[in-house]
Structures are given as C-alpha cells and as structure tokens.
Design an enzyme around this catalytic site. Structure first.
Site, PDB file in Angstrom:
ATOM      1  N   ASP A  50      30.918  -7.686  18.096  1.00 45.39           N
ATOM      2  CA  ASP A  50      30.087  -6.480  18.176  1.00 45.39           C
ATOM      3  C   ASP A  50      30.372  -5.787  19.510  1.00 45.39           C
ATOM      4  OD1 ASP A  50      27.276  -5.290  16.917  1.00 45.39           O
ATOM      5  OD2 ASP A  50      27.436  -5.061  19.085  1.00 45.39           O
ATOM      6  N   ASP A  72      30.720  -0.530  14.684  1.00 42.80           N
ATOM      7  CA  ASP A  72      31.138  -1.291  15.870  1.00 42.80           C
ATOM      8  C   ASP A  72      31.113  -2.800  15.666  1.00 42.80           C
ATOM      9  OD1 ASP A  72      28.401  -1.890  16.081  1.00 42.80           O
ATOM     10  OD2 ASP A  72      28.501  -1.859  18.259  1.00 42.80           O
ATOM     11  N   GLU A  73      31.070  -3.241  14.401  1.00 40.67           N
ATOM     12  CA  GLU A  73      31.064  -4.702  14.258  1.00 40.67           C
ATOM     13  C   GLU A  73      31.830  -5.200  13.042  1.00 40.67           C
ATOM     14  OE1 GLU A  73      26.745  -6.382  13.018  1.00 40.67           O
ATOM     15  OE2 GLU A  73      26.768  -4.547  14.177  1.00 40.67           O
TER      16      GLU A  73
HETATM   17  N1  DCP Z   1      23.314   3.511  16.397  1.00 34.86           N
HETATM   18  C1  DCP Z   1      22.608   4.648  16.052  1.00 34.86           C
HETATM   19  N2  DCP Z   1      21.256   4.570  15.799  1.00 34.86           N
HETATM   20  C2  DCP Z   1      20.605   3.372  15.852  1.00 34.86           C
HETATM   21  C3  DCP Z   1      21.331   2.201  16.175  1.00 34.86           C
HETATM   22  C4  DCP Z   1      22.691   2.317  16.455  1.00 34.86           C
HETATM   23  O1  DCP Z   1      23.178   5.744  15.996  1.00 34.86           O
HETATM   24  N3  DCP Z   1      19.282   3.313  15.610  1.00 34.86           N
HETATM   25  C5  DCP Z   1      24.743   3.634  16.717  1.00 34.86           C
HETATM   26  C6  DCP Z   1      24.949   3.781  18.197  1.00 34.86           C
HETATM   27  C7  DCP Z   1      25.461   2.461  18.662  1.00 34.86           C
HETATM   28  C8  DCP Z   1      26.184   1.936  17.427  1.00 34.86           C
HETATM   29  O2  DCP Z   1      25.478   2.477  16.312  1.00 34.86           O
HETATM   30  O3  DCP Z   1      26.327   2.564  19.793  1.00 34.86           O
HETATM   31  C9  DCP Z   1      26.204   0.422  17.347  1.00 34.86           C
HETATM   32  O4  DCP Z   1      24.887  -0.067  17.293  1.00 34.86           O
HETATM   33  P1  DCP Z   1      24.451  -1.439  17.940  1.00 34.86           P
HETATM   34  O5  DCP Z   1      23.151  -1.806  17.333  1.00 34.86           O
HETATM   35  O6  DCP Z   1      25.562  -2.414  17.873  1.00 34.86           O
HETATM   36  O7  DCP Z   1      24.129  -1.060  19.460  1.00 34.86           O
HETATM   37  P2  DCP Z   1      25.071  -0.771  20.689  1.00 34.86           P
HETATM   38  O8  DCP Z   1      26.506  -1.079  20.399  1.00 34.86           O
HETATM   39  O9  DCP Z   1      24.813   0.603  21.155  1.00 34.86           O
HETATM   40  O10 DCP Z   1      24.515  -1.751  21.800  1.00 34.86           O
HETATM   41  P3  DCP Z   1      24.677  -3.336  21.928  1.00 34.86           P
HETATM   42  O11 DCP Z   1      25.401  -3.528  23.230  1.00 34.86           O
HETATM   43  O12 DCP Z   1      23.279  -3.862  21.997  1.00 34.86           O
HETATM   44  O13 DCP Z   1      25.419  -3.816  20.752  1.00 34.86           O
HETATM   45 CA    CA Z   2      27.080  -3.014  19.428  1.00 32.88          CA
HETATM   46 CA    CA Z   3      26.473  -3.318  15.950  1.00 28.17          CA
END
Ligand code: DCP
Ligand code: CA
Ligand code: CA
Length: 356
Positions: A11, A109-110
C-alpha cells in the site's frame, strides 16, 4: 497439506499527496491535503487524503474540508489531479506485478502479490519486499508499506502495521500472536455496527473473538459469524485473483498531412479499428463502448463515445460505431490532424454468457 502460500500486500503511503510532493518538492515537510477548496472554511467537499504532517493536526481522509481548515489553517490544500495519480499508479503497479505469480490490484494505490513460487520462504520474501521498496523509492521517489503473510487477510493488516514506509513480515507461526491484541475492527467486514454488537457480547479484541463459541457467533451474525470465527484464527483461503488491469484498448494516428478526404478518413478508421480489434482478441476481451478522438488542424480535440448494452468482440461494430461518431465532424470546415479509436468497458465474457 496444500503448499504454504506467501502473500504480499503493498500500500502506497499518503498516495495522492506523495505524488504532489514529488512534483513540487517545496511541499515536503509542510502539512498538505488534497481535496476540495476550503474557501476560508466555507468550502464544501472532503479531504481525499493528506500527508503525515497534516495528520498530526487531526486531518483525515473523508473529513469535511471545512473541518480540516479549522484544524489546520496553515495546511496547503491542493485540488485533486486524478490523471496525475492514475499515471503514477499505473507505473508503480506494473513494477510490482513483475515480481508475482499472480497479482490483484485492489485500489489505485494497493495490490496483493502471490509470491509463493517466487521465493523459498518468508526470509526470502522479506528480502524481496526490501528490494521492491528500494526499487520504488529509487525509480519513483515514493514510499510504500508492505505486509507479508500466509494469506491476504493477514498481509493486508500487516502492511498497515508500521505505516508509513513500513515492512511487517508475519510468519505462519506468528499469525495468532500478531492478530490477538488487535481490535476486531481490523478484520474484513467488521464495521462500527458489528463491532458494537460484538462489544455487547464482551468481545473487543481478536483474541476474545477467537475464544468465542462459533455457534454463538453464527446465532448472532449468521454465516458471517462463521467467517469471523475463521478470521479470528488468522484463516483466510481467498486467492489472489488476477483482475483485468486493462481498462481500454485503442490506437491513434497523426496524418502525414492534415486531411478532409473522406476516403482517407474512413480507411484510417478501418485500420485503427482492425488494430484495436486484434489486441482485443489477443487479450480475449469484449467491449461495450467505442470512443473516437478527432484532433483538428488547429489542435482543437474532441472525443465522443457510443455504448451498446451487451458486450461484444465484433470488429464490424467498432468500425460502424466509429464511423457514426465521425459523421458530425466531417461537416466541420477544418482539416483533421489526428484520429483515434478506442474500446472500453471491457470484460472477459460476453454479457449474455455472464447471465448463465
Ligand atoms: N482516497 C480518497 N478518499 C478517501 C480515501 C482515499 O480519495 N476517503 C484516495 C486518496 C489516497 C488514496 O485514495 O491517497 C489511497 O488511500 P489510502 O486509504 O491508502 O490512504 P493514503 O495512501 O492517502 O494514506 P496511507 O499512508 O494511510 O495509506
Ligand atoms: Ca495508501
Ligand atoms: Ca490504499
């Protein structure tokens, strides 16, 4: 006994903002969020994500942008540049996939990788995870968190365990101990309501869940009670399922000389359709949508699309739909510089067959 599986879950860290930071390194070290414009606290919409500096102020994904603004006035709010993130994602995912027997991308992203036959044991898997992290950092300047475990459930929990830039390897004999102290919310499908119901039964941790009588869980939650019971013991047999990453297939061509010649235009559509169709057949896919791109001599670019209800792999249909789509543009005074044909809404089967 079936062979021990080795599953990796990767991720990306604070993905959208990480991509923004890479583009504009001045953002590094400052609280940054991607989402709607806060308009001085009066804006609508939500935070897509934010970096870890912004999380220190309490900002979170999904939070109303007005609240985020109140929590951190100094936060830099950027608009969502989806194309930028999709482009970064496609590149990274391609790099990950090459290390797996089977891969399953589950969001932008995963990804899950089944690396069972690529590595001998969990030690080698750990080495591979380090190599992947280094490759992504060296080539893409992005960090990720990786979990390695005997199944998808535990790998996913493990990747989240030491975020950001984490690596957690859970050997088969460590699975129970790893899960035991965690809140039941960490398990798949256990949301706030189910967690509340479990709490009323005196169950808050995975350890407590694993000790609960299966019959009692089934009485309370039906077949999901059985799944909960398995998950609490770290059992998950779901496969890493190859998902079709291909979202669309198409070809485009820039004419040697801008043209308004109908014959040239129709012949070009036929050959673009033919090439597109050949790749479609190669991938054994069916489509529902045909999109045509037209760029005029002054670079003014238009796309238009047509869809059918039932997926098909017909070449004639691509040609026919593309020619219907070009018709209005042929009335234009300007010459055409570029033509593109693309099929999308792809599936592995004809819609009719899916019904069976
Ligand atoms: N995303 C979004 N709205 C949300 C959750 C996520 O648009 N409610 C988008 C933005 C994030 C991406 O999806 O960058 C990936 O979500 P993740 O939950 O993996 O969160 P992040 O990658 O941002 O942070 P982390 O470092 O906790 O994985
Ligand atoms: Ca992420
Ligand atoms: Ca994710």
């Amino acid at each position: 006994m079936p062979k021990q599986r080795i599953i990796m879950h990767i991720d990306m860290d604070y993905f959208f903002v990480a991509v923004e930071e890479r583009k504009n390194p001045e953002l590094k070290g400052k609280p940054v969020a991607v989402g709607a414009d806060p308009k001085g606290g009066k804006g609508r919409g939500v935070v897509s994500t934010c970096n870890y500096e912004a999380r220190k102020f309490g900002l979170r994904s999904g939070m109303p942008i007005s609240k985020a603004y109140k929590l951190c006035r100094d936060c830099i709010f950027l608009p969502v540049s989806m194309e930028l993130y999709v482009e970064a994602s496609e590149k990274i995912m391609e790099m990950f996939r090459k290390y797996a027997d089977k891969s399953e991308q589950v969001s932008i992203d995963e990804i899950f990788l089944d690396i069972s036959s690529k590595v001998k044991d969990f030690k080698e898997a750990e080495k591979l995870a380090k190599k992947i992290k280094k490759e992504i950092y060296d080539n893409e300047k992005l960090t990720c968190s990786i979990g390695v475990a005997p199944n998808k459930l535990v790998a996913k929990i493990a990747s989240d365990f030491e975020k950001p830039d984490g690596l957690t390897v859970v050997n088969p004999d460590r699975v129970s101990g790893f899960l035991a102290p965690m809140n039941v919310r960490k398990l798949w499908g256990i949301g706030p309501k189910t967690a509340e119901a479990l709490k009323e039964m005196g169950i808050e941790t995975v350890r407590q869940l694993s000790k609960a009588k299966q019959d009692r869980l089934i009485d309370e939650f039906g077949s999901f009670g059985h799944e909960m019971h398995l998950m609490s013991k770290g059992i998950d047999e779901s496969e890493v399922e190859e998902s079709y990453e291909i979202k669309s297939i198409g070809r485009q061509v820039t004419f040697q000389k801008d043209t308004k010649d109908k014959k040239i235009i129709f012949d070009t559509i036929d050959s673009l359709a033919k090439e597109t169709h050949a790749e479609l057949k190669e991938e054994k896919l069916f489509y529902k949508t045909v999109t045509l791109t037209v760029r005029f001599e002054d670079f003014d670019t238009h796309t238009s699309a047509k869809s059918i209800k039932i997926a098909t792999d017909s070449l004639e249909m691509i040609k026919g739909m593309a020619k219907e789509l070009i018709a209005p543009y042929l009335k234009d005074k300007r010459k055409i510089r570029l033509l593109g044909v693309r099929v999308s809404k792809l599936s592995e089967k004809e819609a009719q067959k899916q019904l069976v």
